[in-house]
Design a protein around this motif. Structure first.
Motif, PDB file in Angstrom:
ATOM      1  N   UNK A   2      -1.247   5.830   6.975  1.00 39.76           N
ATOM      2  CA  UNK A   2      -1.813   4.809   7.863  1.00 39.76           C
ATOM      3  C   UNK A   2      -1.016   3.535   7.656  1.00 39.76           C
ATOM      4  N   UNK A   3      -0.502   2.955   8.757  1.00 37.03           N
ATOM      5  CA  UNK A   3       0.322   1.756   8.640  1.00 37.03           C
ATOM      6  C   UNK A   3       0.002   0.780   9.754  1.00 37.03           C
ATOM      7  N   UNK A   4       0.377  -0.477   9.530  1.00 35.14           N
ATOM      8  CA  UNK A   4       0.145  -1.530  10.520  1.00 35.14           C
ATOM      9  C   UNK A   4       1.418  -2.361  10.638  1.00 35.14           C
ATOM     10  N   UNK A  12      -1.696   5.745   2.076  1.00 36.01           N
ATOM     11  CA  UNK A  12      -1.882   7.166   2.347  1.00 36.01           C
ATOM     12  C   UNK A  12      -3.276   7.595   1.921  1.00 36.01           C
ATOM     13  N   UNK A  13      -3.771   8.608   2.596  1.00 34.56           N
ATOM     14  CA  UNK A  13      -5.070   9.192   2.250  1.00 34.56           C
ATOM     15  C   UNK A  13      -4.851  10.663   1.940  1.00 34.56           C
ATOM     16  N   UNK A  42      -8.904   2.877   4.680  1.00 35.64           N
ATOM     17  CA  UNK A  42      -7.457   2.729   4.833  1.00 35.64           C
ATOM     18  C   UNK A  42      -7.115   1.767   5.963  1.00 35.64           C
ATOM     19  N   UNK A  43      -7.820   1.850   7.084  1.00 37.16           N
ATOM     20  CA  UNK A  43      -7.589   0.938   8.202  1.00 37.16           C
ATOM     21  C   UNK A  43      -7.877  -0.509   7.795  1.00 37.16           C
ATOM     22  N   UNK A  44      -8.964  -0.698   7.052  1.00 37.90           N
ATOM     23  CA  UNK A  44      -9.275  -2.049   6.572  1.00 37.90           C
ATOM     24  C   UNK A  44      -8.170  -2.573   5.664  1.00 37.90           C
ATOM     25  N   UNK A  47      -4.828  -3.520   7.749  1.00 40.17           N
ATOM     26  CA  UNK A  47      -4.951  -4.593   8.741  1.00 40.17           C
ATOM     27  C   UNK A  47      -5.266  -5.942   8.124  1.00 40.17           C
ATOM     28  N   UNK A  48      -5.515  -5.989   6.814  1.00 41.20           N
ATOM     29  CA  UNK A  48      -5.802  -7.258   6.151  1.00 41.20           C
ATOM     30  C   UNK A  48      -5.289  -7.215   4.720  1.00 41.20           C
ATOM     31  N   UNK A  49      -4.774  -8.334   4.263  1.00 38.53           N
ATOM     32  CA  UNK A  49      -4.310  -8.395   2.877  1.00 38.53           C
ATOM     33  C   UNK A  49      -5.351  -9.024   1.952  1.00 38.53           C
ATOM     34  N   UNK A  50      -6.577  -9.243   2.470  1.00 39.02           N
ATOM     35  CA  UNK A  50      -7.628  -9.844   1.666  1.00 39.02           C
ATOM     36  C   UNK A  50      -8.202  -8.820   0.695  1.00 39.02           C
ATOM     37  N   UNK A  51      -8.212  -9.173  -0.566  1.00 37.97           N
ATOM     38  CA  UNK A  51      -8.840  -8.351  -1.601  1.00 37.97           C
ATOM     39  C   UNK A  51     -10.021  -9.129  -2.182  1.00 37.97           C
ATOM     40  N   UNK A  52     -11.028  -8.399  -2.630  1.00 45.04           N
ATOM     41  CA  UNK A  52     -12.233  -9.028  -3.136  1.00 45.04           C
ATOM     42  C   UNK A  52     -12.477  -8.621  -4.592  1.00 45.04           C
ATOM     43  N   UNK A  53     -13.240  -9.457  -5.296  1.00 43.60           N
ATOM     44  CA  UNK A  53     -13.523  -9.194  -6.700  1.00 43.60           C
ATOM     45  C   UNK A  53     -15.021  -9.355  -6.950  1.00 43.60           C
ATOM     46  N   UNK A  54     -15.616  -8.325  -7.548  1.00 47.68           N
ATOM     47  CA  UNK A  54     -17.018  -8.381  -7.953  1.00 47.68           C
ATOM     48  C   UNK A  54     -17.101  -8.285  -9.470  1.00 47.68           C
ATOM     49  N   UNK A  55     -17.936  -9.101 -10.049  1.00 49.47           N
ATOM     50  CA  UNK A  55     -18.201  -9.036 -11.481  1.00 49.47           C
ATOM     51  C   UNK A  55     -19.637  -8.556 -11.691  1.00 49.47           C
TER      52      UNK A  55
END
Length: 247
Positions: A2-4, A12-13, A42-44, A47-55
């Protein structure tokens, strides 16, 4: 694959992730299909470079996050780390979500100050309640500040329960939006739950809304008494805050 083109991101999946396998003594076979979840994740990602962090907090008898939960978080590009508030001077700046998963012993006053400061700066906290015989006045006091008063004992419901087992609750739901698609008031069950009642928040800027409640025939049951009423099983408290240097 999957690429954008717009973001130039690719992933890859694996078919092993799409067709989840289970092993027996004699063979391996596909036990579930996760194509929707893997491809949506994979689509998410591409299409976005935003990463999230949960503690998730530790040191208070909290439960460990299950593999099912961590898998769902990973699919949503949310990485997780343990946070020992007792040794922290602040909530990390990269914390997008703080999870308190079933604490069975109380937080110290200093730890609650950290949580309160984090919330006042726009932080987000998910608190899951667990049954405990220990005093929880500090943590429960923070929840009360946000309009939720935790009740003693277990919650029973003589009207909305599973086959007459009053502690197997089938709550009334008030949910909306895409996240609630497919969920009905008859599709959720809670076992041996804590309950809350709504109270006046400490600040007028805080609004509290229950999305999961018992019927009016709910009971808060302790060894000494049973108190009838409608109890909150799930709620959100929201406050609009001004954050420095924020757009």
């Amino acid at each position: 694959v999957i690429s954008c083109k717009k973001t130039n991101r690719t992933t890859t999946v694996s078919f092993d992730d799409i067709l989840v396998s289970s092993d027996s003594y004699y063979s391996t076979s596909a036990s579930s299909f996760d194509g929707d979840g893997q491809l949506t994740s994979a689509l998410n990602y591409v299409t976005s470079d935003k990463e999230y962090k949960a503690y998730y907090t530790s040191g208070h008898g909290e439960s460990s996050l299950s593999s099912e939960v961590t898998s769902l978080l990973t699919k949503s590009r949310i990485s997780t780390s343990d946070l020992l508030l007792m040794t922290a001077t602040s909530i990390p700046d990269d914390c997008d979500l703080l999870i308190i998963d079933g604490a069975t012993s109380d937080f110290t006053k200093d730890e609650v100050k950290l949580l309160s400061s984090y919330l006042k700066k726009g932080g987000k906290v998910v608190t899951l309640l667990a049954q405990t015989n220990k005093s929880m006045k500090n943590l429960y006091g923070l929840l009360k500040d946000y309009g939720l008063t935790v009740q003693s004992g277990y919650i029973a419901d003589t009207e909305r329960s599973y086959q007459g087992n009053y502690y197997y609750l089938i709550p009334n739901l008030s949910v909306s939006g895409d996240m609630a698609s497919g969920i009905s008031s008859n599709s959720v069950m809670m076992i041996n739950s804590k309950g809350m009642t709504q109270s006046t928040p400490v600040r007028d800027s805080i609004s509290t809304d229950a999305f999961m409640t018992t019927s009016s025939n709910g009971y808060a049951v302790t060894e000494k008494k049973q108190t009838q009423g409608t109890y909150v099983l799930g709620a959100t408290s929201t406050e609009s805050v001004k954050v420095k240097n924020s757009k």
